[in-house]
Design a protein around this motif. Sequence first.
Motif, PDB file in Angstrom:
ATOM      1  N   ARG A 141       2.718   1.047  -6.288  1.00  0.00           N
ATOM      2  CA  ARG A 141       2.165   0.221  -5.437  1.00  0.00           C
ATOM      3  C   ARG A 141       1.412   0.915  -4.254  1.00  0.00           C
ATOM      4  O   ARG A 141       0.429   0.461  -4.155  1.00  0.00           O
ATOM      5  N   GLN A 142       2.159   1.710  -3.620  1.00  0.00           N
ATOM      6  CA  GLN A 142       1.641   2.482  -2.415  1.00  0.00           C
ATOM      7  C   GLN A 142       0.402   3.325  -2.841  1.00  0.00           C
ATOM      8  O   GLN A 142      -0.789   3.166  -2.287  1.00  0.00           O
ATOM      9  N   GLN A 143       0.530   3.864  -4.028  1.00  0.00           N
ATOM     10  CA  GLN A 143      -0.543   4.750  -4.528  1.00  0.00           C
ATOM     11  C   GLN A 143      -1.834   4.071  -4.761  1.00  0.00           C
ATOM     12  O   GLN A 143      -3.032   4.378  -4.605  1.00  0.00           O
ATOM     13  N   TYR A 144      -1.465   2.694  -5.379  1.00  0.00           N
ATOM     14  CA  TYR A 144      -2.487   1.775  -5.906  1.00  0.00           C
ATOM     15  C   TYR A 144      -3.327   1.429  -4.818  1.00  0.00           C
ATOM     16  O   TYR A 144      -4.535   1.460  -4.661  1.00  0.00           O
ATOM     17  N   VAL A 145      -2.445   0.902  -3.795  1.00  0.00           N
ATOM     18  CA  VAL A 145      -3.221   0.371  -2.561  1.00  0.00           C
ATOM     19  C   VAL A 145      -3.966   1.456  -2.185  1.00  0.00           C
ATOM     20  O   VAL A 145      -5.169   1.254  -1.379  1.00  0.00           O
ATOM     21  N   ALA A 146      -3.536   2.747  -1.877  1.00  0.00           N
ATOM     22  CA  ALA A 146      -4.345   3.900  -1.253  1.00  0.00           C
ATOM     23  C   ALA A 146      -5.503   4.046  -1.885  1.00  0.00           C
ATOM     24  O   ALA A 146      -6.457   4.386  -1.586  1.00  0.00           O
ATOM     25  N   ARG A 194       2.221 -14.223 -11.095  1.00  0.00           N
ATOM     26  CA  ARG A 194       3.430 -13.509 -10.806  1.00  0.00           C
ATOM     27  C   ARG A 194       3.148 -12.167 -10.209  1.00  0.00           C
ATOM     28  O   ARG A 194       4.092 -11.588  -9.679  1.00  0.00           O
ATOM     29  N   VAL A 195       2.224 -11.578 -10.538  1.00  0.00           N
ATOM     30  CA  VAL A 195       1.888 -10.306 -10.021  1.00  0.00           C
ATOM     31  C   VAL A 195       0.996 -10.005  -8.687  1.00  0.00           C
ATOM     32  O   VAL A 195       1.047  -9.303  -8.023  1.00  0.00           O
ATOM     33  N   VAL A 196       0.002 -11.100  -8.794  1.00  0.00           N
ATOM     34  CA  VAL A 196      -0.994 -10.994  -7.649  1.00  0.00           C
ATOM     35  C   VAL A 196      -0.928 -12.318  -6.814  1.00  0.00           C
ATOM     36  O   VAL A 196      -0.897 -13.394  -7.507  1.00  0.00           O
ATOM     37  N   ASP A 197      -1.054 -12.365  -5.438  1.00  0.00           N
ATOM     38  CA  ASP A 197      -1.081 -13.624  -4.685  1.00  0.00           C
ATOM     39  C   ASP A 197      -2.782 -13.830  -4.569  1.00  0.00           C
ATOM     40  O   ASP A 197      -3.190 -13.011  -3.720  1.00  0.00           O
ATOM     41  N   ALA A 218       1.415  -8.161  -5.678  1.00  0.00           N
ATOM     42  CA  ALA A 218       2.726  -8.329  -5.243  1.00  0.00           C
ATOM     43  C   ALA A 218       3.624  -7.557  -6.490  1.00  0.00           C
ATOM     44  O   ALA A 218       4.733  -7.582  -6.422  1.00  0.00           O
ATOM     45  N   GLY A 219       2.672  -6.640  -7.300  1.00  0.00           N
ATOM     46  CA  GLY A 219       3.359  -5.833  -8.168  1.00  0.00           C
ATOM     47  C   GLY A 219       4.033  -4.669  -7.792  1.00  0.00           C
ATOM     48  O   GLY A 219       4.031  -4.166  -6.583  1.00  0.00           O
ATOM     49  N   ASP A 220       4.659  -3.578  -8.786  1.00  0.00           N
ATOM     50  CA  ASP A 220       5.147  -2.703  -8.023  1.00  0.00           C
ATOM     51  C   ASP A 220       4.482  -1.253  -8.734  1.00  0.00           C
ATOM     52  O   ASP A 220       4.699  -0.454  -8.229  1.00  0.00           O
ATOM     53  N   LEU A 221       3.677  -1.632 -10.072  1.00  0.00           N
ATOM     54  CA  LEU A 221       3.064  -0.499 -10.604  1.00  0.00           C
ATOM     55  C   LEU A 221       1.804  -0.712 -10.865  1.00  0.00           C
ATOM     56  O   LEU A 221       1.596  -2.197 -11.268  1.00  0.00           O
ATOM     57  N   PHE A 251      -1.408  -4.777 -13.995  1.00  0.00           N
ATOM     58  CA  PHE A 251      -0.516  -4.801 -12.976  1.00  0.00           C
ATOM     59  C   PHE A 251       1.008  -5.148 -13.504  1.00  0.00           C
ATOM     60  O   PHE A 251       1.087  -5.927 -14.470  1.00  0.00           O
ATOM     61  N   VAL A 252       1.916  -4.549 -12.965  1.00  0.00           N
ATOM     62  CA  VAL A 252       3.294  -4.536 -13.722  1.00  0.00           C
ATOM     63  C   VAL A 252       4.129  -4.942 -12.464  1.00  0.00           C
ATOM     64  O   VAL A 252       4.231  -4.452 -11.198  1.00  0.00           O
TER      65      VAL A 252
END
Lengths: 847, 269
Positions: free
Chosen positions: A702-707, A587-590, A528-531, A671-672
Amino acid sequence: MTRIALTSAWVRKRRLVGACLAVFLGVSFLSGTLVLGQTLQRNFDSLFADANAGTDAVVRSATKIDTRMDFQRGPIDTATVARVRAVDGVASVAPYVEGYGQLLDKHGDGIGGSGPPRVAASWIADPRLNAYRLVQGRAPHAAGEVVVNRGAAKSGKLALGDTTVLETPRPTRVKIVGIATFGSADGFGETTYTAFDLPAAQRLVLGATDRVSSIRVKAAAGVTQDELAARLNRVLPTGVQAITGTQLTKENNDDINGQFLGSLRAFLLVFAGIALLVGAFSIYNTLSILAAQRTRESALLRALGASRTQLLGALLAESLLVGLVASVAGLFGGVAIAELLKALFDAFGGGLPAGGLAFTPGIAIIAIVVGTLVTAVAGVAPARKASRVPPIAALRDVATEATTTSRRRRLLGGGLAAVGVLAVLLAALTQGGGAVTIAAVGAVLTLAGMIVCGPLAARPASTVLGAPLPRLSGMAGTLARDNARRNPRRTAATAAALMVGVGVVSLFTVFAGSLKASIQDSVGRSFAGDLAITTPGWGGGALDPQVAARVGALPQVAAAVGLGEGAARVGGSSRRLTIADPAQLARVVDLGVRAGAIGQLGDRQLALSEKLARAHGWHLGSRLPVGFADRTTSPFTVAALYDNDRIAGDVLVSRGAWAPHAVQDLDSVVFVRVAGGVATRAAETAVRGITRGAGNPDVKTRQQYVASSAGGINALLGIVYVLLLLAIVIALMGIANTLALSIHERTRELGLLRAVGATRRQLRSMIRGESLVIAVFGTVGGVALGVFLGWGLVRAAADSAQTDVFTAPIGQLAGVLVVGAVVGVLASLRPARRAARLDVLRAIAAE
Amino acid sequence: MAPDRVSAMSYELSDGARQRRSPNTNIAASAHDAVKVYGAGENAVRALDGVTVDFEQGRFTAIMGPSGSGKSTLMQCVAGLDQLTSGRVLVGERDLSELSDRALTLLRRDEIGFVFQSFNLLPTLSAAENITLPLALAGRRPDGAWLDQVVTTLGLADRLSHRPTELSGGQQQRVAVARALVARPQLMFADEPTGNLDSRAGGEILAFLRRAVRELDQTVVMVTHDPLAASYADRVLFLADGRLVDELSDPEPERILDRLKTLTEGVAP
Ligand SMILES: Nc1ncnc2c1ncn2[C@@H]1O[C@H](COP(=O)(O)OP(=O)(O)OP(=O)(O)O)[C@@H](O)[C@H]1O
Ligand SMILES: [Mg+2]
């Protein structure tokens, strides 16, 4: 009789070249694999032997936490050093510290690839106990002085007297006062090595001045290693052990074999097996065709009184000879393949130790025996068929293979395929334990069934696939289609080679695609984080936990949580731990918490993945003993159960629970979550401001990390594709070879066609058409098989490997189909040119 | 190609054939000082040693001579299947040595028919498909009426769907003759077309060839060892040691036999 066969093999040597080539490539790959494995083993062996050369005994903690990926051993008390020194027969003692330490180059980037270890250690003064030799400068005497190995200095462009940063993982400024070699090499493989004096190493690496990692001991003259170890063990406190230097080397070797070399070998051998299987089809085909072309010769021999057994023996002798010759040649090809494989792994970031290739008689024997046997086995069926030729066939005009398909084949093939498909379906639908095994067995049966049924499908398939040909290229197309149909067994065996290769490629494509999609899906859903701040490679890198803290303190950031990795014995077996601040993590990961609460995880509490808990019958409130590498064991209570083990692993503990037992506390990812109202871009810039001074790890959106969360799969898939390319090449040569032999067989037909007015272009297009039909037949079969089996395996592994998303990457699969068609065209080039060049009259007069 | 155009074209062709029926002295093909040497140095064989001959349009020529005298070689060179070592071959007005491989192929496909000594048919194709093969290669449709006539005359009507392996040697030979005729080539070459046949079946084929010459103004060149077969021709050429040694017009079997005798006597000693 055998002499007749060998003479006739010699006369036909050009036609046997194709068969030889298939064996040659298969054996090359096999021996290349073996040579590479042997080479790596030998290089590691000698590295370890060198590293431990002067060490007669090592004193260390007896407790080892061994997960499948790596192992941990706790430090021992410095007081032990005095005890050891007092033992009779000890000549020299060196307390030693070793741990993680990332050396940075001038620009603040980490030195070293993503595979090999980065070591921070203590410099051992006694050269007999130290495998490193100073080649420049001096040993470190004060805090902040280090010796680095020459390889690391070279790749980081660091020279004597330079100052740089070492992260253990806390950054420390260090001055290079010495450059060392490992023996005469630049380093221990690609490992980077930075050595402090002992107190500094203790403080920075172990975080305690009363601990050391191990103690190296040199025996006095006349005391054997065993004797020394025995004497040491008598005085050591419980939990500390002494082993001989020889044992240590053996342990090191076993470790590298178990962790890395073993799986690398198994992995490569699988591909060697595929290459040999594909090669076997080529051999079978070539020998079948040659046997068919020789029907008259065989029949004549029979008419003249040769017995069936004699004929069979002669033909088998011929295939044995082919196998032997090609296998011996393949052995030499193997050396080239080994070099190639090594380069390949280096290209994908392997960083294997250098050194010449190791070539043992054992490898030669295995490769030659396997190659010869495969050839002989592939030659049995054609030889048996040829030996059954009735003498009367000597008088018949045209010699062709039987083209009938037997009822037995239909029953056997159909049965195999049906059982296989059912097994795969069953595994896919039940998904329970053992489903993957059932699916794998089903896959093998299905493949076998398809191969047996191939000739039955060849005729209708050629009719369908060849249907557009007459419209595209007129009479040449019609002839091409008819030629593909005329000998279903030959068409099927030729296509089967390609089918196996393409099938495995498709299977890997589908499975890897699905795995990737599954990982990205679950990471995407739970992150759920951004960076994200990540370190490169496969677990080699590490981050200072301070990074998470400092990022968390940024005004642009709402929350930052570092995830570390550890290992402990949980409930009786060694497991990897994930270490994080649970309140921040939520807070960052579900995590998909099913029971309990993660936020308040105490120092004697842990959270488990639902899956692990279910497998062991643990539940909320269960008390499990947790043993750490420092020999302490405490009961932990299960405080929460969660679904998402992709990010959090199976066991999650708080930093407070882990830190007292950790040698070095490292984060592998941070995770940020960006604060409300702040643009991600702005937050990213702020985060980079902190990471730049900390070894410059990657900062991803987030997108880069998921990819990139499934990035390792791409690298693996890349290697797999390159390896499978070989199988495709062998199949290509199989098609080319079959075509060449068929053309040879049909020389008179081709001459006749030319005589009655077929142009060269028409002849070429005819042969290309035939090749295309065969290749597309094999490719379509392979893709269909691969996608089906891929689906089965993905579904069957849904539980164990969490491949809950199935995708068939359409683009890649279409690419595979195109490759198949291209293979068909390529395979036809040479035979078509040869056919078109035939001299009309000579062709008609040909026997 | 639209069907109506096909039939229009085939009528054109048959008109052309009819026009050529009037007596004429057109030369369909000719060889001038033809020399063919196989091999080189000591092993060199002069299969043709300076042969000059004309094959007139609308005539049936037989070539005879002892085995190895160069009959097949001469025929193959004139038919554009092989190249001369020196000398010229003209088909119509065209010098074969000046034609490209493609032009030669098209010439064979469209204007020349063959019957070989053996192996005439593609095993994958049915008799009917074998017969129409040259037309199919050219992307043309056969003239149905003509095809029927050829097939019926050669007694193949009930064998059309069979593969060559399901046909007798004589039937296979007749299929080859049908193939050579069905495209209505101006020139037709046959190398011992009746070699495998009994005298009745052979007679039927020869009679048919003669009819094709008479009624369709076709030019037929046939190699044979059989004086009876040669007697169906308008003239007989005698070859020995690669040279043209004799010629007979409107031959009868006895006269042919006589000539052959003198030939072999002249060669034997
Ligand atoms: N490809 C070749 N290479 C070498 N010599 C050849 C070749 N073809 C034919 N010859 C030789 O040329 C000579 C003429 O051969 P050709 O086939 O024309 O004879 P032929 O008159 O047709 O004989 P037959 O009646 O036996 O068929 C023979 O001596 C033969 O050996
Ligand atoms: Mg001849």
